[in-house]
Design a protein around this motif. Structure first.
Motif: not given
Length: 255
Positions: A103-119, A159-171
């Motif tokens: 595993l590598e720290y970085g944007v890709a991992l942050r994206r995965e985890l932000a989606a989990v927090v939002r869910r 997860a609290g910033n709608r302009w970070i990983f906005p593609e997750q904000l669907t459905g």
């Protein structure tokens, strides 16, 4: 990160109790068994209080058993983690399926985890110690733990910033800025803790549920109860109780 010698908390300093005025928590760790090496007894305490706790395993620990091929280990370790979680009152266990050990720290991992927090929209997020060492000195931590812990802190803010990983904000998914604190279990910089005296034996049982993994440790003589007691008793002393789990607390409710 600062060197541990700069902010290390004395292992004899009294601990402050963590807050327990919350209803939903999300536990994010790298591998099956990570929570069971210390935090599971605390989770049993909270589910007994009627709180909801969800587990998110970033990998399936498929590289963790030397004598078992990764595809087989993945299946076995996922089964063992679900059984282990059930013993402490957790019935939702998610696996992200990222590769174990690299595993590598970085944007890709942050994206995965932000989606989990939002869910799951937790108030408290629990992760493992992500400092360079376990003892503030020379007992080295593992790379996956460090990457996941660091990414968890950033993902909670993301997860609290709608302009970070906005593609997750669907459905119907919305930003979630409701995480109040992140707790890193067993950090050498812990200043907080929780009494696990009444749930210690369930924590031991949850670790023993990882039978295939434990069988492959060292020469097979690993004693789960003795190991967990060696950590829980000194933490309990700092709390004024028999057994406890320590946490380094990061505040997000002061934005």
């Amino acid at each position: 990160m600062d060197g541990p010698e700069q902010t290390e908390v004395s292992m004899t300093t009294p601990l402050q109790p963590v807050t327990e005025d919350w209803r939903r928590a999300l536990a994010i760790v790298a591998h099956p068994d990570d929570l069971e090496f210390g935090a599971a007894a605390a989770i049993a305490r909270w589910t007994d209080q009627g709180k909801q706790v969800v587990y998110c395993l970033v990998t399936s620990g498929e590289a963790g058993i030397d004598g078992m091929p990764p595809p087989q280990a993945r299946e076995v370790r996922e089964q063992e983690q679900r059984a282990s979680a059930a013993l402490v009152g957790v019935d939702t266990v998610e696996f992200l399926g990222l590769p174990d050990g690299v595993l590598e720290y970085g944007v890709a991992l942050r994206r995965e985890l932000a989606a989990v927090v939002r869910r799951h929209r937790p108030e408290i997020v629990v992760t493992n110690n992500f400092r360079a060492t376990w003892d503030g000195a020379d007992t080295l931590n593992q790379a996956d733990h460090i990457a996941v812990g660091r990414a968890t802190l950033d993902a909670v803010r993301d997860a609290g910033n709608r302009w970070i990983f906005p593609e997750q904000l669907t459905g119907g998914v919305e930003p979630w800025g409701g995480v109040r604190q992140v707790w890193a279990a067993s950090s050498p910089r812990s200043a907080h803790g929780v009494d696990t005296t009444d749930t210690f034996t369930r924590g031991v049982a949850s670790l023993l549920a990882h039978e295939a993994y434990l069988t492959g440790l060292g020469d097979g003589s690993f004693d789960a109860e003795e190991f967990l007691e060696s950590g829980a008793r000194p933490v309990g002393t700092r709390l004024g109780v028999r057994y406890g789990t320590s946490f380094e607390v990061f505040h997000f409710d002061l934005w």
